[in-house]
Each structure stands twice: as structure tokens, then as C-alpha cells.
Design an enzyme around this catalytic site. Structure first.
Site, PDB file in Angstrom:
ATOM      1  N   HIS A 245      36.835  47.811  36.349  1.00 56.31           N
ATOM      2  CA  HIS A 245      36.723  48.905  37.641  1.00 56.31           C
ATOM      3  C   HIS A 245      36.708  48.107  38.766  1.00 56.31           C
ATOM      4  CE1 HIS A 245      35.323  52.077  39.994  1.00 56.31           C
ATOM      5  NE2 HIS A 245      35.765  52.728  39.061  1.00 56.31           N
ATOM      6  N   GLU A 300      36.626  56.313  31.627  1.00 56.58           N
ATOM      7  CA  GLU A 300      37.816  56.656  30.828  1.00 56.58           C
ATOM      8  C   GLU A 300      37.636  56.395  29.505  1.00 56.58           C
ATOM      9  OE1 GLU A 300      39.029  58.537  32.870  1.00 56.58           O
ATOM     10  OE2 GLU A 300      40.882  57.700  33.989  1.00 56.58           O
TER      11      GLU A 300
END
Ligand code: ACO
Length: 356
Positions: A245, A300
């Protein structure tokens, strides 16, 4: 020059604060885990939109109006459903939103959220050869999407979808939100800002990751095979979807909120166990192969399991994400508009000098 703009502060926001080192996401003073556990999506819309629309009603009226707009959307769009459903779900949502009132008012915002939910459910039905089901204005937004998709409102599945929509509703200046703010800064209107957000969300490095997460889990098949599969993929220079991320250097707090939600849904135990085992192998392999960079599980990974358990096709995952994130895009667009400043950074020219 900073190609990814990570060192640039491009907005002041009252909406959310991400502490990447601690793995914390605060939405207007509330921890995301708390919101996901306790609030309906409509309440989170209300929390996010407070201060951005003079005529924002209380949550209960907002819920009623959103329901009425779902019914209106079904009536206005049903003639176009079959034609639009030839396209992937996210594109159907984008196309179905694009023609409409493009104001900066509450009705434009509510109509967009309502329409997106109706289009998502209609696509799910039509892709299975089934007839779209009319919305029920008395349902909550999550309940109604599940009911329009399956024909039977399921409280388990609606709770799961609600937790998902809340969890992804807002997340700072990510790529799609930034895109929405840039569009809003030109005074183009909320629909245009939302469509800008959808287009940025579509890419696999942003909202397009969870479908490939399931492809990866299917390919790995069993946790015993994970180590070899992951090592080969990293040797080929591939990125493992659902990991890494830009902001978080600790575990994405949304991953655990969603993992908890999946564990409460029926018949997910087997899939969840494999996913947990594979996750551990991936984290070990990433720590070895990318030692200079903390790469942790992102939102996700468990999104994929949750949306699969609710019954969405993997091609629809990004469209479901858009249905939730739209709440944040709208708030950011209004916040940007209030600055009365068009976003216009500079570039450095590195082409040829002026020809003599
Ligand atoms: N798998 C393998 N390696 C990775 C991953 C990954 N998932 N993510 C980053 N890396 C590696 C990069 O290859 C790079 O290695 P190198 O220095 O040897 O070249 C290093 O880690 C740093 O990567 P960056 O590109 O600088 O990381 P950045 O912050 O730009 O990327 C991103 C963030 C795009 C999310 C990235 O981690 C990624 O591609 N993840 C996979 C896709 C994904 O899960 N997207 C969803 C994100 S959550 C969301 O948007 C809702």
C-alpha cells in the site's frame, strides 16, 4: 519532481486521517473498525456529507430519499439495462450514471448512489440470464442490493455487504478520490467527479485488485503449494494482488474488519482458512524478497473473499467498491469545490529546446 506525488500535500480534509505507521484509519473521529461493526451505510453517508450540503436531512429521511431514488432509477433505466449489461459491471455503472443531472447538490449525489446500486444488481441478474428485480424503497441500501440480486433479502448477506460499503466509503487522497477532486475543482459537477473517480478506480493497482486475488487463490489451490507459487511469481517480477500500500506500512486496518465480516457469513470457513494460510506464506515471502519495503495485507485481499461469499461475480468487485467509495468521492468533491481553486500543478519540460 515526484511522479507518484507521495510527498505532496494537495488538500486539507476534515474527512479522514490515515496513520500508515500504526495501521489506523479514522473517519471524522471514528475508527473504521467501529463504523464497520455498528453503522449502516446510510449513516456513514450522513457522517461524511455533514457540512457539505445545506439541506442534508437526518439519517432516516436520507434513507427514505435514497430508497425513492433507487425506485426512480429502476424506472428510468430499465429500458437500457439489457444493452448496458453487455459491458462489464463497472462500465455499466459508469455509463448508467453518465447521463443525468450534473449539479453539485444533494439530489445529484443521492441519485448517483441510488443508480449505482440498481445498475450493479441489474447487471448481476442479467449476466445470469435472469430478469432484474425492482427495488424496495423501504429496504436499506445494502439490503436492497442483495434483494435485487438474489430475490430474497438475506440479513446475513446484507450485513456483510453493509460492512463492506462502510469499510471502503472513504480513504483519504487515494488515486480515485484525487481524480474526483481534480474534476470537482473545475466545477464540472458531482456526476463528472464520480465518473472521474470510477475511471481511476478501474485499474488493477487501485480498485481492480480483488478479482485477481481470487484468481491467485484458485491457481495456488492449496496452502501447501503457496510457498513455491509465490516465490515463482516474485521471481518473475509480478506484484501479488492484495498486498502493499502506498500509505500503510503496517497492516491495513480494513483487512481485519473485512476478515471478521467474512467469518460471520455462512459456508466461508474452508475458503477463509486457505486464504489465511496463503496470506502467511505471502507475507513471509515478501519479507524475504523485498526486505527494504514493508509489504502488508491490504483491503483488497479479504474484500475478494467477502464479495465472493455475498455472491458477486469477480468481474463485479470493482463496481461494488465504487458503490461504497462514491460516498467519499462526493464529500471530497464538495470539500474541493469549497476551496474555489482549480487544481493545476506544474510540469517540467524535458523535450527538445526551441529549434533555431
Ligand atoms: N507484490 C510484490 N511486490 C510489491 C507489491 C506487491 N503487491 N507491492 C509493492 N511491491 C514492491 C515493488 O515491486 C517495489 O519493489 P522494487 O523496489 O524491488 O522495485 C517495492 O515493493 C515498492 O513498490 P512501490 O511501487 O514503490 O509501491 P507503491 O507504494 O507505489 O505501490 C501499490 C502501492 C500500487 C498498492 C502496490 O503495493 C501494488 O501494486 N500492490 C498490488 C496491487 C494491489 O493490491 N492494489 C490494491 C491497493 S489497495 C487500494 O487501492 C484500494
Amino acid at each position: 519532481m515526484d511522479a507518484g506525488l507521495e510527498t505532496i500535500i494537495a488538500a486539507e480534509t476534515v474527512l479522514s486521517r490515515i496513520d500508515g505507521a500504526k495501521g489506523q484509519l479514522i473517519i471524522r473521529g471514528r475508527a473504521i473498525e467501529d463504523l464497520a461493526r455498528t453503522e449502516e451505510f446510510e449513516s456513514v453517508i450522513h457522517i461524511l456529507w455533514t457540512g457539505f450540503f445545506d439541506d442534508l436531512p437526518n439519517v432516516s429521511t436520507l434513507k427514505t430519499r435514497l430508497g425513492a431514488y433507487r425506485v426512480e432509477a429502476f424506472e428510468n433505466l430499465s429500458d437500457d439495462f439489457s444493452r448496458l449489461a453487455h459491458h462489464p459491471p463497472l462500465e455499466m455503472v459508469r455509463a448508467g450514471l453518465s447521463l443525468g443531472n450534473d449539479g453539485s447538490d444533494l439530489d445529484t449525489a443521492l441519485q448517483a448512489v441510488a443508480r449505482a446500486g440498481v445498475l450493479l444488481a441489474a447487471h448481476a441478474r442479467l449476466s445470469r440470464g435472469e430478469t432484474p428485480i425492482r427495488p424496495n424503497a423501504a429496504h436499506s441500501h445494502a439490503e436492497d442490493i442483495v434483494a435485487m440480486m438474489t430475490g430474497t433479502p438475506s440479513s446475513h448477506l446484507a450485513k456483510g455487504l453493509n460492512a463492506y460499503l462502510v469499510t471502503v466509503a472513504e480513504h483519504g487522497l487515494n488515486a480515485s478520490t484525487f481524480a474526483a477532486r481534480v474534476v470537482a475543482s473545475t466545477q464540472a459537477g458531482l456526476l463528472s467527479a464520480i465518473i472521474g473517480g470510477i475511471s481511476a478506480l478501474k485499474g488493477p493497482l487501485h480498485g481492480g485488485a480483488p478479482g485477481p486475488v481470487l484468481d491467485m487463490l484458485d491457481e495456488i489451490g492449496h496452502a501447501d503449494k503457496a510457498q513455491a507459487w509465490v516465490s515463482n511469481a516474485l521471481d518473475r517480477g509480478e506484484r501479488l494482488m492484495g498486498f502493499g500500500h502506498r500509505v500503510y506500512r503496517a497492516r491495513d486496518p480494513r483487512a481485519d474488519a473485512l476478515k471478521r465480516t467474512v467469518s460471520h457469513l455462512p459456508k466461508t470457513a474452508g475458503r477463509l482458512q486457505i486464504a489465511e494460510d496463503v496470506e502467511q506464506e505471502i507475507l513471509k515471502a515478501l519479507a524475504i524478497k523485498k526486505p527494504g519495503r514493508t509489504l502488508e495485507t491490504n483491503v483488497e485481499y479479504y474484500t475478494a473473499l467477502l464479495l465472493e461469499a455475498i455472491g458477486f461475480e469477480r468481474t463485479a468487485f470493482t463496481a461494488v467498491f465504487a458503490c461504497g467509495r462514491m460516498a467519499g468521492w462526493v464529500a471530497h468533491a464538495q470539500e474541493q469545490l469549497a476551496t474555489k481553486r482549480i487544481v493545476r500543478p506544474k510540469s517540467v519540460y524535458i523535450g527538445p529546446s526551441l529549434a533555431a
